[in-house]
Design a protein around this motif. Structure first.
Motif, PDB file in Angstrom:
ATOM      1  N   HIS A   1      -3.969   0.840  -0.534  1.00 30.73           N
ATOM      2  CA  HIS A   1      -5.070   0.237   0.063  1.00 30.73           C
ATOM      3  C   HIS A   1      -6.275   1.004  -0.147  1.00 30.73           C
ATOM      4  CE1 HIS A   1      -5.794   3.145   3.359  1.00 30.73           C
ATOM      5  NE2 HIS A   1      -4.520   3.496   3.291  1.00 30.73           N
TER       6      HIS A   1
ATOM      7  N   HIS B   1      -9.097   1.253   2.413  1.00 29.07           N
ATOM      8  CA  HIS B   1      -9.706   1.451   3.660  1.00 29.07           C
ATOM      9  C   HIS B   1      -9.817   2.967   3.742  1.00 29.07           C
ATOM     10  CE1 HIS B   1     -10.910   1.295   7.627  1.00 29.07           C
ATOM     11  NE2 HIS B   1     -10.732  -0.110   7.568  1.00 29.07           N
TER      12      HIS B   1
ATOM     13  N   ILE C   1      -8.535   4.827   7.206  1.00 31.53           N
ATOM     14  CA  ILE C   1      -7.252   4.945   7.135  1.00 31.53           C
ATOM     15  C   ILE C   1      -6.714   6.086   6.328  1.00 31.53           C
ATOM     16  CG2 ILE C   1      -5.233   3.853   7.210  1.00 31.53           C
ATOM     17  CD1 ILE C   1      -6.756   2.843   9.368  1.00 31.53           C
ATOM     18  N   HIS C   2      -7.342   5.987   5.136  1.00 28.36           N
ATOM     19  CA  HIS C   2      -7.269   7.168   4.044  1.00 28.36           C
ATOM     20  C   HIS C   2      -7.246   8.447   4.512  1.00 28.36           C
ATOM     21  CE1 HIS C   2      -5.477   5.219   0.467  1.00 28.36           C
ATOM     22  NE2 HIS C   2      -6.461   4.628   0.291  1.00 28.36           N
TER      23      HIS C   2
ATOM     24  N   LEU D   1      -5.544  -1.506  12.515  1.00 28.08           N
ATOM     25  CA  LEU D   1      -6.023  -1.273  11.185  1.00 28.08           C
ATOM     26  C   LEU D   1      -4.746  -0.544  10.501  1.00 28.08           C
ATOM     27  CD1 LEU D   1      -9.669  -0.309  11.650  1.00 28.08           C
ATOM     28  CD2 LEU D   1      -8.782  -2.168  10.404  1.00 28.08           C
TER      29      LEU D   1
ATOM     30  N   GLN E   1      -3.306  -2.215   7.045  1.00 28.04           N
ATOM     31  CA  GLN E   1      -3.366  -1.463   5.805  1.00 28.04           C
ATOM     32  C   GLN E   1      -1.969  -0.958   5.198  1.00 28.04           C
ATOM     33  OE1 GLN E   1      -6.271  -1.880   4.172  1.00 28.04           O
ATOM     34  NE2 GLN E   1      -7.173  -2.866   5.996  1.00 28.04           N
TER      35      GLN E   1
END
Length: 212
Positions: free
Chosen positions: A104, A106, A109-110, A143, A147
């Motif tokens: 993904h 995002h 989130i990473h 989220l 993701q």
């Protein structure tokens, strides 16, 4: 470090465990009958020869070399810079399950995933990760599921089990200490998480790990 097929023709893999891309393992076995060609491995460090399964697997191999020469933190920083978010070990299959949840783009989130990978033993609650993401608890949970297709708890346990695998196969720590270093509250919690991923007990994995 050898390019497997070219090295096989020069007989420098004789007697050595080695690997190559999954599409050419059979050719490697034919051209180097005295070598010990291994299927479905990211890379092999036989002590005398280093071989890998392809281009990205070569990155994993280089990180494997860098980590003991510098530190795991340095190797992790290099992995993040190269957008190889989680180092894989040589024993992982070429289609590694440990890259799951990273497909993904995002950034928040990473950021959370990087924090978890950098310190798996930390108590990673949704509230703690929400600070990294700059989101509310509820929004972060939504989220993360959207993701990565998994919950925060599942991801944390997955990373911890990856660390356990590394500790089991590369150290002589007893299982209670392994569980503690990976962030599990007790041996029972550790074994329950382990059994969801692996069919072989960690003690047996240690006994049967490939020799280097």
């Amino acid at each position: 470090m050898a390019r497997p097929l070219r090295a096989s023709r020069a007989d420098i893999l004789d007697g050595q465990q080695c690997t190559t891309h999954h599409g050419t393992v059979a050719e490697l076995a034919r051209t180097a009958p005295r070598a010990r060609a291994v299927e479905n491995r990211i890379f092999v460090d036989s002590g005398k020869r280093l071989t890998s399964a392809g281009i990205t697997a070569g990155i994993d191999l280089m990180l494997h070399i860098v980590a003991p020469e510098t530190s795991h933190t340095t190797a992790l920083a290099i992995a993040r810079h190269l957008v190889v978010y989680l180092r894989r070990s040589g024993a992982d299959p070429q289609l590694s399950p440990w890259l799951e949840g990273r497909n993904h783009i995002h950034p928040a989130i990473h950021c959370c995933q990087d924090a978890i990978v950098a310190d798996p033993a930390r108590e990673w609650s949704v509230a703690a990760l929400a600070k990294f993401a700059g989101a509310s608890h509820r929004n972060l949970s939504r989220l993360f599921n959207d993701q990565t297709d998994m919950s925060v708890t599942h991801y944390v346990n997955q990373i911890r089990i990856a660390l356990v695998h590394e500790l089991v196969t590369s150290s002589r720590l007893d299982m209670a200490r392994v569980a503690e270093q990976a962030g599990f509250a007790c041996a029972r919690q550790f074994r329950r998480a382990w059994n969801r991923v692996h069919g072989m007990a960690p003690s047996r994995l240690r006994r049967e790990r490939p020799s280097r």
